[in-house]
Design an enzyme around this catalytic site. Sequence first.
Site, PDB file in Angstrom:
ATOM      1  N   ARG A   1      13.488 -30.065  37.407  1.00 53.00           N
ATOM      2  CA  ARG A   1      13.834 -30.059  35.988  1.00 53.00           C
ATOM      3  C   ARG A   1      14.886 -28.997  35.681  1.00 53.00           C
ATOM      4  NH1 ARG A   1      10.575 -28.186  31.715  1.00 53.00           N
ATOM      5  NH2 ARG A   1       8.773 -28.117  33.105  1.00 53.00           N
TER       6      ARG A   1
ATOM      7  N   ASP B   1      34.864 -35.255  22.372  1.00 56.50           N
ATOM      8  CA  ASP B   1      34.410 -36.390  23.171  1.00 56.50           C
ATOM      9  C   ASP B   1      35.636 -36.970  23.853  1.00 56.50           C
ATOM     10  OD1 ASP B   1      33.638 -38.835  24.225  1.00 56.50           O
ATOM     11  OD2 ASP B   1      32.421 -39.408  22.493  1.00 56.50           O
TER      12      ASP B   1
ATOM     13  N   TYR C   1      32.342 -43.137  18.015  1.00 57.44           N
ATOM     14  CA  TYR C   1      31.227 -43.837  18.629  1.00 57.44           C
ATOM     15  C   TYR C   1      30.067 -43.865  17.650  1.00 57.44           C
ATOM     16  CZ  TYR C   1      27.147 -44.680  21.528  1.00 57.44           C
ATOM     17  OH  TYR C   1      25.965 -45.168  22.024  1.00 57.44           O
TER      18      TYR C   1
END
Length: 381
Positions: free
Chosen positions: A52, A177, A104
């Site tokens: 993790r 982005d 988006y």
Amino acid sequence: MSNESLRPETIAAHALRAVDEATGAVVPPIYTSSTYARDENYQPKLKENYVRNGNPTLWQTEETIAALEGGPAALLFASGMAAITTLLETVPQGAHVAAPDVMYYGTRDWLKRLEGLGRISLSLFNPETPGALEAALQKGRTDLVWIETPLNPTWGVIDIAAAAQAAHAAGAILAVDATATAAVTTQPLKLGADMVFHSATKYLNGHSDVLAGVLVTGVENQRWADIRMLRTKMGAPLPPLECFLLMRGMRTLFVRYRQASANAMAIARHLERHPGVERVLYPGLSSHPGHAIAARQMRDGFGGMLSFLVKGGFADAQRVCTRLKVIVPATSLGGVESLAEHRKAVEGPSSPVPDNLVRLSTGIEHVDDLIADLEQALAGS
């Protein structure tokens, strides 16, 4: 040679010289173990000892992406939205976020959700309007400016350097982005951005078989430490197999992207003259309003993404997609195969996207086959 002296094409092809030290294998192994033993002094043998927190396959892939973007560190997540929502978790309670009104839709919907919960205040600006970003900022209160460039799915272009200057003047950070430019044509950190995001599902992987997201930072500060902590606590790092597939895909990133860009340019020029097409949206065309900015901040091509407005309405655009025989009517982008999508049907009636817009993710097929397919689909629309 040091990594700093290597060109991006070499970094990608060699996955940052990922030769396995133990065996000499030129393809790094997949470390599937969920946990790692400590040594005789009960000290971890690796910098982390539980999956993790990370593993060698993850770290190799992150280091490669960071080198491609010119940043000191990257963090991979189990999806693009996992990366975006983790970044947004670091926005202080009640702080202000500015973002474009066309982007988006998953990001826009999540921002609106946070606004509705009173978690943030939100200003959506029209990037086509001069001064709109500056007007949307609230000095001392805006924490994050989020932009895409080119914008999905209209492929408008935002000046990253100007956006960074405006964000910093207001006391905010700029996150970009850059999914559609894939660490190939644009490096936002070098233009003043503080953080870069990629849906690594798309061009970085390039084979439509991985779900992944990545953040790259310009500086390893407290905010970056918080993002790293949140990824661990929420259990969102990219699993080893997906890291391996992503690394494999990145080895051909530049050749794939260049071919897709060349195909997109040829298709855009062809459709610009087509009687069944109202308008073509592609930053590589001189007719595109953002072409001058794109030419300044993009190199080595204008990307494989374009959209076109079919003459007609909602049903006509959808019919074009369903008539395609070579290009696949499907969601996503950045793969070796070309995809077409009637975007309004996907985003829903509240979307600002025109009813007659078809988004095309251009692949690496022979461009004549793609053009012939578009011709027959438009002829029957």
